[in-house]
Design a protein around this motif. Structure first.
Motif, PDB file in Angstrom:
ATOM      1  N   GLN A   1       0.901  -1.153  -0.074  1.00 21.04           N
ATOM      2  CA  GLN A   1      -0.089  -0.132   0.114  1.00 21.04           C
ATOM      3  C   GLN A   1       0.909   1.363  -0.042  1.00 21.04           C
ATOM      4  OE1 GLN A   1      -2.946  -1.361   3.015  1.00 21.04           O
ATOM      5  NE2 GLN A   1      -4.151   0.198   1.958  1.00 21.04           N
ATOM      6  N   PHE A   2       0.353   2.219  -0.836  1.00 14.87           N
ATOM      7  CA  PHE A   2       1.210   3.438  -1.044  1.00 14.87           C
ATOM      8  C   PHE A   2       1.833   3.990   0.369  1.00 14.87           C
ATOM      9  CE2 PHE A   2       1.061   8.271  -1.224  1.00 14.87           C
ATOM     10  CZ  PHE A   2       2.344   8.339  -1.929  1.00 14.87           C
TER      11      PHE A   2
ATOM     12  N   TYR B   1      -2.980  -0.085  -3.655  1.00 17.06           N
ATOM     13  CA  TYR B   1      -1.750  -1.220  -3.605  1.00 17.06           C
ATOM     14  C   TYR B   1      -0.869  -0.849  -4.770  1.00 17.06           C
ATOM     15  CZ  TYR B   1      -2.242  -4.487   0.187  1.00 17.06           C
ATOM     16  OH  TYR B   1      -2.203  -5.278   1.302  1.00 17.06           O
ATOM     17  N   ILE B   2       0.524  -0.814  -4.545  1.00 18.33           N
ATOM     18  CA  ILE B   2       1.321  -0.860  -5.588  1.00 18.33           C
ATOM     19  C   ILE B   2       1.769  -1.989  -5.896  1.00 18.33           C
ATOM     20  CG2 ILE B   2       3.437   0.390  -6.446  1.00 18.33           C
ATOM     21  CD1 ILE B   2       1.346   2.466  -5.588  1.00 18.33           C
TER      22      ILE B   2
ATOM     23  N   ALA C   1       6.515  -1.143  -6.497  1.00 15.68           N
ATOM     24  CA  ALA C   1       6.634  -0.721  -5.278  1.00 15.68           C
ATOM     25  C   ALA C   1       8.130  -0.700  -4.880  1.00 15.68           C
ATOM     26  CB  ALA C   1       5.972  -2.137  -4.428  1.00 15.68           C
TER      27      ALA C   1
ATOM     28  N   GLN D   1       0.034  -0.350 -12.937  1.00 13.05           N
ATOM     29  CA  GLN D   1       1.006  -0.673 -11.926  1.00 13.05           C
ATOM     30  C   GLN D   1       0.399  -0.476 -10.205  1.00 13.05           C
ATOM     31  OE1 GLN D   1       4.129  -1.325 -12.667  1.00 13.05           O
ATOM     32  NE2 GLN D   1       3.525  -1.131 -14.673  1.00 13.05           N
ATOM     33  N   PHE D   2      -0.829  -0.600 -10.315  1.00 11.45           N
ATOM     34  CA  PHE D   2      -1.389  -0.481  -8.809  1.00 11.45           C
ATOM     35  C   PHE D   2      -3.055  -1.040  -8.975  1.00 11.45           C
ATOM     36  CE2 PHE D   2      -2.605   3.869 -10.674  1.00 11.45           C
ATOM     37  CZ  PHE D   2      -3.899   4.068 -10.559  1.00 11.45           C
TER      38      PHE D   2
END
Length: 333
Positions: A196-197, A224-225, A230, A330-331
């Motif tokens: 998570q960011f 979420y990345i 990430a 990407q997420f």
């Protein structure tokens, strides 16, 4: 008074009942065929064969032709040589396969003449499925390990390119590898879903500043990345943080850092996550070495390219601003 010995027929019947109970409890099937390979009886038959079963059945009526031919060949070998055989068969069932491990042996009469074939079948479908899952996981781990090693190799090469001494190289390289480690821990803890960011930001900041520090603000959306992104976003945050602790807001008690994540173009095919770093520093940053060589390479080229995004990096007299636009691929929300 001594106990009365059990009668032979009573002893044999209780033994037979116990063996049959053990077969059923162990999910084992036992089949018997005459020497011409006609089935005579079966105990604990799997449900996929119950409807088609009858005395006098042959393997080609029970299985598809290629599998039946393989099984018949193994049984004829047992009849000819007397040597047991073990094979696996896959039986189509409900658009999937049921796997059975078969142990094949011959049955002999009192004169040691071969009179039939005994086949013990064990359903190993769940074992096969677990093996397949394990193989898939191992391939995924191998793939991710190679990606991680490639990132580390790139970091090592870029760090060496812009450092003049071994001690300087080790200091910077260790910090960057530690950054990857923090991000990797989050990815692993989420069962490879990602990070998570906000957790990603905090994991990179924790070594340098407390989350409750009034100089530091974290706001915005918290998607979420995905794992690969990430790791790279964590590396970008690390570069910004290290520069800040050396020359910027975190090097004194006056500066501030605001980090935010904002979902842009929601509901369209251009949806993205805009990550912003806004750092304000009292006084002037002019003339300061902000590690702009490798740092700018990470922030402006390596990270944006790795996440298929775009970035902007500016060093002003009173602060630093950085933005990274991360595409929807990407997420996850």
């Amino acid at each position: 008074m001594s106990p009365i010995p059990a009668q032979p027929d009573l002893r044999e019947s209780s033994r037979l009942r116990s063996l049959l109970r053990a077969i059923r409890n162990g999910n084992v099937c036992v089949l018997y065929q005459t020497s011409d390979l006609a089935y005579v009886w079966a105990e604990n038959l799997p449900d996929i064969w119950v409807d088609m079963w009858h005395v006098g059945l042959y393997d080609h009526e029970l299985l598809e032709a290629p599998m039946a031919a393989q099984l018949v060949a193994a049984k004829r070998s047992v009849l000819e040589t007397g040597e047991p055989q073990r094979i696996e068969i896959a039986v189509p069932h409900d658009d999937q396969f049921r796997w059975f491990e078969l142990s094949i042996d011959c049955d002999r009469d009192d004169d040691n003449a071969t009179i039939g074939v005994v086949t013990t079948a064990v359903d190993v479908t769940e074992l096969k499925r677990r093996e397949q899952v394990l193989k898939t996981l191992l391939r995924e781990v191998s793939h991710r390990s190679k990606n991680l090693l490639a990132i580390i190799q790139s970091i090592a090469m870029q760090t060496a390119r812009f450092t003049g001494t071994v001690d300087d190289f080790l200091l910077k390289f260790r910090g960057r590898v530690q950054s990857l480690s923090y991000s990797q821990d989050l990815v692993t803890d989420s069962n490879w879903r990602g990070a998570q960011f906000r957790e990603l930001v905090r994991s990179q900041m924790q070594k340098y500043v407390d989350a409750a520090d009034p100089r530091f603000t974290l706001s915005g959306d918290d998607p979420y990345i995905f794992p690969g992104a990430a790791l790279h976003i964590g590396l970008a945050l690390h570069e910004l943080i290290v520069n800040s602790t050396s020359y910027g807001a975190l090097s004194n008690g006056q500066g501030t850092i605001m980090i935010s994540g904002k979902l842009e173009n929601i509901g369209t095919d251009k949806m993205s996550l805009l990550i912003r770093w806004d750092e304000k520093v009292p006084g002037s940053l002019q003339g300061q070495d902000l590690n702009a060589r490798f740092g700018s390479a990470v922030l402006e080229r390596i990270v944006p390219t790795s996440v298929n995004g775009t970035s902007n990096y500016h060093i002003e007299p009173d602060g630093v601003s950085y933005s990274l636009d991360v595409p929807r691929s990407q997420f996850d929300l």
